[in-house]
Write an enzyme that holds these catalytic residues in place. Sequence first.
Site, short mmCIF file in Angstrom:
data_model
loop_
_atom_site.label_atom_id
_atom_site.label_comp_id
_atom_site.label_asym_id
_atom_site.label_seq_id
_atom_site.Cartn_x
_atom_site.Cartn_y
_atom_site.Cartn_z
CG ASN A 210 -4.39 17.73 -20.69
OD1 ASN A 210 -5.45 17.36 -20.01
ND2 ASN A 210 -3.22 17.05 -21.61
CG ASP A 279 -5.45 13.03 -24.95
OD1 ASP A 279 -4.96 13.47 -25.91
OD2 ASP A 279 -5.05 12.77 -23.33
CE LYS A 289 -22.09 30.18 -14.83
NZ LYS A 289 -22.02 30.57 -13.18
CG ASP A 309 -1.44 13.38 -31.27
OD1 ASP A 309 -0.28 13.89 -31.64
OD2 ASP A 309 -1.52 12.35 -30.95
CG PHE A 326 8.03 15.80 -23.49
CD1 PHE A 326 8.92 16.79 -24.77
CD2 PHE A 326 8.53 15.48 -22.44
CE1 PHE A 326 9.56 17.50 -24.95
CE2 PHE A 326 10.16 16.35 -21.91
CZ PHE A 326 10.08 17.68 -23.05
CE LYS A 340 2.20 7.60 -25.23
NZ LYS A 340 1.92 8.63 -24.71
CE LYS A 344 1.10 10.50 -29.80
NZ LYS A 344 0.75 11.74 -29.24
N1 CTP Z 1 0.54 15.46 -28.60
C1 CTP Z 1 -0.13 16.39 -29.41
N2 CTP Z 1 -1.72 16.54 -29.75
C2 CTP Z 1 -2.27 16.21 -28.61
C3 CTP Z 1 -1.95 15.09 -28.12
C4 CTP Z 1 -0.43 15.05 -27.87
O1 CTP Z 1 1.34 17.21 -29.98
N3 CTP Z 1 -4.00 16.02 -29.11
C5 CTP Z 1 1.62 15.61 -28.12
C6 CTP Z 1 2.24 16.35 -27.05
O2 CTP Z 1 2.72 17.97 -27.06
C7 CTP Z 1 2.93 15.35 -26.34
C8 CTP Z 1 2.46 14.21 -26.70
O3 CTP Z 1 1.97 13.94 -27.58
O4 CTP Z 1 4.39 15.49 -26.53
C9 CTP Z 1 1.85 13.51 -25.97
O5 CTP Z 1 1.19 11.93 -26.40
P1 CTP Z 1 -0.11 11.90 -26.21
O6 CTP Z 1 -0.38 10.95 -26.94
O7 CTP Z 1 -1.04 13.19 -25.02
O8 CTP Z 1 0.20 10.47 -24.63
P2 CTP Z 1 0.09 11.15 -22.93
O9 CTP Z 1 -0.38 12.32 -22.52
O10 CTP Z 1 1.26 9.92 -22.36
O11 CTP Z 1 -0.54 10.18 -23.40
P3 CTP Z 1 -1.65 8.36 -22.96
O12 CTP Z 1 0.19 7.44 -22.59
O13 CTP Z 1 -2.48 8.13 -21.98
O14 CTP Z 1 -1.01 7.66 -24.62
#
Ligand code: CTP
Length: 398
Positions: A210, A279, A289, A309, A326, A340, A344
Site C-alpha cells: 500500500n 488487505d 523469481k 485485520d 485510521f 468503521k 472494527k
Molecule cells: N487495518 C489493520 N489491518 C488490516 C487492515 C486495516 O490493522 N488488515 C487498520 C489500519 O491500520 C487502519 C484501519 O484498519 O487503522 C483502516 O481500515 P481499512 O478497513 O483498511 O480502511 P480503509 O483502508 O480505509 O479501507 P476501506 O475503506 O476500503 O474499507
Amino acid sequence: MSDSNRPTVVIGVTGCVAIYKTCEVIRLLQKRGVRAKVIMTQHACGFIDPTMFRSLTREPVAVGLFDDPSDPIHHISLAKEADVFAIVPCTVNVIAKIACGIADDLLTTTALATIAPIVIAPAANVNMYEARVSKENRDRLRARGVRMVEAESGYLACGDEGRGRMAEPADIVEAICAELGMSRDLEGKKVLVTAGPTVEPVDPVRYLSNRSSGKMGFEIAKAAARRGAEVFLVTGPVALGDPAGVETVRVETACEMLDAVERRFEEVDIAVFAAAVADMRPATPASRKLKKGSDADALARIELVENPDILATMAHRKSRQVVVGFAAETDDVVENARRKLRSKGADYIVANFVGEGGAFDADDNEVVVVGADGDRSYPRLPKAAVADALFDCILGDR
Ligand code: CTP
C-alpha cells in the site's frame, strides 16, 4: 523559534525572594530540551546578579531596554523569539502593570509586544497576594488567556503564613511545557503504534503493498514519547529512522505485524493502528523469481488470500486498552468512519481526508476524530500537531 531544534522560553524575572527557584525552573526546562533566555527587571538584579542566569542559560541576559547596542529594538526581537513568555517569579506590581498594559521597562514591554502564550508564576506576601486588586488583576490576565500558576500557602519569606509562596519549579515547568505542547500527561502509560505499509511477497523480488510514508504513525509514536509514555512502534518498511526513546520493531508482512502487536498488546494502555496494512497477500509466494516468459501464467493470475485485520482482531480482544484506528476517505468521511468504528470495535477512528494530492507523503493532514460520543474536526495541521490533538482527545475524554 530562533533555534530551529529547540523551543525557546523567554523567562522574565522580577524582584522577589522566590527568584532562587527560577534557577531550578531553568535547569528543569533545559533537561527537557528547552532553550531558556532571561530578561531581568532592575529590582531582580538587586536579588541575584545577571551572571547567575547568564551562566545557567549560556545566553546573554537582558535588563535595560537599550543595553544591547547591536539590537536597537530588543523588546521586539525577544518577543518574537519566545515560543512561550514566562514570568517567574512575578510580583503583584508587575502583574498589575501587565494587566493595565503599562510597558515601562524591558520585561513589561516584551510582555506587551509578544504574541506567544504567557505563563505567570506569582509570588508575594499573603496580604499583597490576597488584596482585592491583586486578585482582580490575576483574573483579568486569566480572562485574556494568560496561564496563571497560582501561588501556594505556606511559610513566607517575610515570616507570615498564608498564600503567596511561589509554586514549585516542577509545576511551573509543567505549565510552560503544556503551552509548548510538551506536556508529560502520558507519564506511566504504555502506547503501541503501528505505522507504514506492509509488503506481501509475490516472489523474492516482487511484492504487493500500500502507499504509505509512515510519517503519521511515527509522529504519533514521537508525540506519545514526548508526553512521557513508554512507546512500542511496529512499522512496515519506511524511509524513516527509529524515533528517539521509542522501542521500534521493523516488520515486512501483515502477519509479522500482527505477531509483533500481539506480543505487546496485553500490557499497553493505548493502541493506535496507523499502518496501511495490505488487505490481501499472495497465497503462495514463489520461492524463486517468476519469469515473464515461462511464468507468465503464474504472474497473470496471482492467487490472493485475505490478511488478518490487525485493528479489528485486537479491538475485539481489548480489556482496558483505548483502541484507535485510521480511515482514509474521499467521500462521506464521518459516516464511513462511524461505520468503521462499529465494525472494527475501535474507541476512535481518525478519518483522513484524502482529496487531491492525498495525505500519503505529506507532512500535514486534515482529520476528523470520530468517537462514540461525537466527532472533532481539525483544520489541516502538521502531522505532529494531529498526533497531539489525538492524545488530547483521548485524555480529555477519560
Ligand atoms: N487495518 C489493520 N489491518 C488490516 C487492515 C486495516 O490493522 N488488515 C487498520 C489500519 O491500520 C487502519 C484501519 O484498519 O487503522 C483502516 O481500515 P481499512 O478497513 O483498511 O480502511 P480503509 O483502508 O480505509 O479501507 P476501506 O475503506 O476500503 O474499507
